[in-house]
Design an enzyme around this catalytic site. Structure first.
Site, mmCIF file in Angstrom:
data_model
loop_
_atom_site.group_PDB
_atom_site.id
_atom_site.type_symbol
_atom_site.label_atom_id
_atom_site.label_comp_id
_atom_site.label_asym_id
_atom_site.label_seq_id
_atom_site.Cartn_x
_atom_site.Cartn_y
_atom_site.Cartn_z
ATOM 1 N N GLU A 1 0.787 -1.238 0.000
ATOM 2 C CA GLU A 1 0.000 0.000 0.000
ATOM 3 C C GLU A 1 0.822 1.293 0.000
ATOM 4 O OE1 GLU A 1 -4.112 -1.707 2.030
ATOM 5 O OE2 GLU A 1 -2.903 -0.283 3.167
ATOM 6 N N GLU B 1 -7.123 -7.572 -1.279
ATOM 7 C CA GLU B 1 -7.472 -7.218 0.102
ATOM 8 C C GLU B 1 -8.883 -6.660 0.142
ATOM 9 O OE1 GLU B 1 -5.760 -4.732 3.085
ATOM 10 O OE2 GLU B 1 -3.732 -5.390 2.603
#
Length: 908
Positions: free
Chosen positions: A480, A578
């Site tokens: 991320e 995710e």
């Protein structure tokens, strides 16, 4: 060059005799020529800086919380015991060494894992410093060893060490955010300053327990020239052969180039051992010692390795023996022989990024052994927040649970640790692909020379160690961090060009550069980040304006504001790596982790680290389920139980949507939900709690990830159900298949209306079967509030898969009343295996009206599994099977040791 022995012998008894002779000659003919390893695993003493605390007889692996604060995960001790991380600590070991016996050769002192910033002294001489818990450190101690030795490892407080590095950067005007986690985390600051498990400073699912310790073995390695440290095997295939491109990475002592002979034994693949003797006359560089060669194996000798659900996981043992020497030939009895054994699987993996069917971007899908596969699974976090506490038993249970839930891929998330050899060996055996993040997550990172040098060594060592595993499908440099930079998560916009430059320097110039050392023809190139736009990121120099573009790469998706039981709210991505929703662990798990005088709701609130608190969980429940009021006596019980239903349903809907999009123009080909496991008892996104017990989510995952599934998703614009039949099997029997749609009244047992129709399945694909208007199903006496729908996929009368559709929220259902549920322990069976007794118990459940989401919980400190949980019971009698291992047969288990709940009892 390398040549097999050619003595006119092939396989069978003659070969076994020859192999035995060879092993005897090469492995044991000179008993004193083998490298020796002495473990320094016991008799450590742990002392704090001022000497006021001291604990003897420490055994490795060890850490301060394990030694002084073993209750750190109970009650509020994550706060009460934080002082342990603020002190400096010394591990010391007094050991004897036979100097006369080991007169010749070199002795390396090797630390396989120190957590984290330390100084190491032997006999009061400084050997060196460590700053990376993911790195193996070796020191030549040949000249320092005595008959009696004192080894000291002084480890600095990680909180103080991180702050010091942050202060230096602040002074230089180069701060690297985030400085601190959100206050709700109850965490510590500057995790990104240290190369240590990032989650140990806290996360939204875990406590701050900034570990200090020696979390891996310490060894004295005694050898003269070199040892085999790692072996990488890059496997490719052509029309007639599999080829193994083998690289043996050596650790060399001394400052001279040397010679070596390598023998490869692979009795299941080749009739004769392979001798690599090119380096017997051509020297090996001591600066970059590696032996590299190719070995082909005829295709007919090999059974391919397949991921879980697609075939067998055949693994082939390879054994390497290295003889290394200086000068013209090896000396008799010189310690020059080392060994390495591993298992390999023969498979190919491609990441296919071609123009997508919808014409709006690229696909993002994995092709294994030439077959396009939907990747389904979850995200794995460390099995324990204290790295020294991770056990093979914990890891085995979690990975076996993933296999049982029909998963074929796990993402090892970038804020934890590079997992143990045992972890990857087990993933190989179970057919669980590993999406391997490097250990960088949710932060910017410094790019000073020392930091980057440490990172390069970290990546080199771990990539070499892991790369040969058939389960390792892809490497990714971070979690991320591209999205965080682009979307200004940490206020980097003020100096965006600097942070962009540093991002590229860290991940492109260093991490990716080192990963190229183990680049495989049979494995995709590493991804720079997750989420990212995959190969399309290259045109943006790997910082894209929208790294979560649904038309490229992989996405992470969370939305707590909308109705997560509605498939309309979810994206249509190429691959979702995710996504997820929170729930609470079971009530008995909370009981085990709290003190008697702790208030449960206060403890639950303390451990809720989400910045929005419990609001997202409560909102998810409130839309569909009858949550009691906070002042009600059963509020805590209802919150825990109903949160698990809400989580399971939301995750089921989102996962089924992604699976159903496989053969549409969206071509979604992956769904890895967040998260598989837990590190303590707390609100989290996990499907398995800290004690290893499955939440409702994991029981349901076994069904919604099944190889053959029926999916019924509501389409709001048309007020219809879209019925899809999903099949992951490469070959399937389509005879006798039919769907039965049962309409149930909430007030009565058994269905009162049903329809059926014949269907077929599409191998390794999705059959889009029917679109059914809701008004065609619910009519007459059936309406959206008094009825619900059950759909079964059957082969003749056998149910293969089933699913439910609830046309209104359960909290507004009409006719849902007390089911008058009664349960009994119907039978017990015990089977003893070694020291473990497997207890199998059948529980009969009787009802008089439909029971919604029947939930069973064992109120004993066992790790248990049920045949099903959180299920709809619409028949008068149902049997559930409970299994757990214990030290004895649990003949005294009573009804009161079980809790059984239904949604019915929470209805107003």
């Amino acid at each position: 060059m390398h040549t097999p022995f050619r003595n006119g012998l092939s396989g069978g008894a003659p070969f076994r005799l020859l192999a035995g002779l060879l092993f005897s000659f090469f492995l044991g003919s000179v008993l004193g020529d083998a490298v020796e390893v002495i473990e320094l695993g016991s008799n450590w003493i742990l002392t704090n800086q001022n000497g006021s605390l001291k604990i003897p007889n420490q055994t490795l692996p060890s850490g301060i919380y394990s030694a002084f604060g073993p209750e750190v995960l109970n009650s509020f001790n994550d706060i009460h015991l934080r002082w342990l991380a603020y002190d400096n600590w010394t591990y010391s070991n007094n050991f004897q060494f036979d100097v006369d016996h080991y007169k010749r050769g070199h002795v390396n002192l090797t630390f396989h894992g120190i957590d984290t910033v330390a100084e190491i002294r032997l006999n009061h001489e400084l050997l060196g410093r460590t700053d990376n818990m993911f790195v193996r450190y070796s020191f030549d101690v040949t000249s320092l060893l005595q008959s009696e030795n004192v080894l000291e490892v002084e480890i600095q407080s990680p909180v103080a060490a991180a702050l010091l590095r942050a202060d230096v950067l602040d002074y230089l005007g180069k701060s690297v955010p985030p400085d601190c986690p959100p206050k709700e985390y109850n965490g510590e600051c500057h995790m990104n300053m240290l190369r240590k498990m990032q989650a140990s400073f806290s996360w939204d699912w875990g406590p701050a327990a900034p570990s200090v310790g020696i979390w891996k073995p310490v060894e004295l390695e005694i050898y003269e020239v070199a040892v085999i440290r790692d072996v990488d095997v890059d496997i490719t295939r052509n029309r007639t052969h599999w080829n193994m491109h083998i690289r043996c990475y050596l650790d060399a002592v001394g400052k001279e180039d040397f010679y070596g002979r390598l023998i490869l034994y692979t009795v299941e693949l080749l009739d004769l051992p392979v001798i690599v003797d090119a380096y017997a006359t051509k020297s090996i560089s001591h600066l970059a010692p590696v032996i590299e060669f190719d070995q082909a194996v005829p295709i007919e000798k090999v059974a391919a390795w397949w991921p879980n659900g697609y075939g067998e996981q055949k693994l082939y043992p390879l054994h390497f023996t290295l003889k290394a020497w200086l000068g013209n030939s090896p000396e008799l009895r010189a310690k020059t022989k080392s060994h390495k054994s591993l298992r390999v699987g023969f498979r190919t993996v491609e990441l296919v990024e071609r123009p997508a069917p919808d014409g709006l971007g690229n696909t993002f899908l994995f092709k294994v052994n030439g077959v396009e596969m939907f990747m389904k699974g979850s995200n794995y976090i460390p099995s324990h927040i204290l790295p020294e506490q991770q056990t093979e038993d914990q890891i085995s249970h979690i990975l076996h649970s993933a296999k049982e839930a029909n998963m074929n891929m796990l993402r090892v998330w970038g804020g934890g640790v590079y997992e143990s050899d045992f972890f990857y060996e087990l993933a190989d055996k179970l057919g669980l692909f590993i999406w391997q993040d490097m250990m960088f997550a949710c932060a910017m990172y410094p790019v000073g020379d020392e930091f980057l040098a440490s990172v390069r060594e970290e990546v080199r060592q771990n990539a070499k160690r892991l790369s040969h595993h058939p389960s390792v499908a892809i490497f990714v440099t971070n979690n991320e961090n591209e999205a965080a930079l682009v979307q200004n998560w940490y206020g980097t916009e003020y100096d965006k060009s600097r942070f962009a430059s540093e991002y590229r320097e860290l991940y492109l110039a260093n991490v990716i550069h080192e990963l190229k050392l183990i680049s495989h023809n049979s494995r995709p190139d590493p991804l720079v980040s997750s989420p990212s736009n995959g190969k399309a990121s290259e045109q943006d120099n790997y910082i894209s304006a929208n790294p979560q573009d649904n038309h490229y790469g992989d996405v992470h998706f969370y939305d707590y504001l909308k109705d997560a039981w509605d498939p309309e709210i979810f994206p249509r991505p190429r691959f979702s790596s995710e996504y997820g929703f929170q729930s609470f662990p079971g009530a008995y798990a909370w009981q085990r982790s709290k003190n008697d005088d702790d208030d449960l709701l206060t403890l639950m609130s303390h451990r809720q680290h989400h910045p929005l608190g419990n609001a997202p969980v409560i909102a998810l429940i409130d839309r569909h389920l009858p949550l009691p009021l906070p002042e009600d006596e059963d509020y805590a019980s209802g919150l825990i139980y109903l949160s698990q239903i809400a989580q399971a349903m939301a995750t089921k809907v989102e996962t089924e949507l992604y699976r159903s999009l496989r053969d549409t123009p969206h071509n979604t080909m992956g769904a890895l939900y967040w998260q598989l496991n837990d590190v303590w008892v707390a609100p989290s996104w996990s499907g398995i709690d800290f004690y290893g017990n499955w939440k409702i989510l994991h029981y349901w995952a076994r069904d919604f990830l099944a190889p053959i599934s029926i999916v019924a998703l509501y389409d709001k614009p048309t007020d219809s159900l879209n019925i899809s039949l999903i099949c992951d099997q490469l070959k399937v029997d389509t005879q006798g298949l039919n769907v039965v749609a049962n309409v149930h009244l909430w007030s009565q047992l058994l269905p009162h209306s049903y329809t059926t129709w014949p269907v077929t399945l599409r191998p390794n694909g999705v059959q889009y079967d029917k679109i059914i208007p809701i008004n065609d199903i619910l009519k007459g006496e059936y309406n959206r509030r008094n009825a619900f729908l059950e759909l079964q996929l059957r082969r003749d009368k056998d149910v293969i898969s089933k699913t439910y559709y609830f046309p209104s929220s359960l909290r507004s259902a009409i006719g849902m009343e007390d089911p008058e549920l009664e349960y009994e322990i119907a039978s017990r069976y015990c089977l003893t295996t070694g020291d473990v007794v497997r207890n199998s118990i059948s529980i009969s459940i009787k009802i008089k009206r439909p029971a919604a989401f029947v939930y069973l919980e064992l109120l004993k400190p066992y790790r248990y599994t049920l045949s099903e949980n959180g299920f709809m019971q619409t028949a008068p009698m149902h049997i559930v099977y409970l299994t757990f291992d214990a030290n004895s047969c649990a003949r005294l288990l009573r009804k009161s040791d079980l809790r059984v709940l239904t949604v019915n009892e929470f209805m107003p």
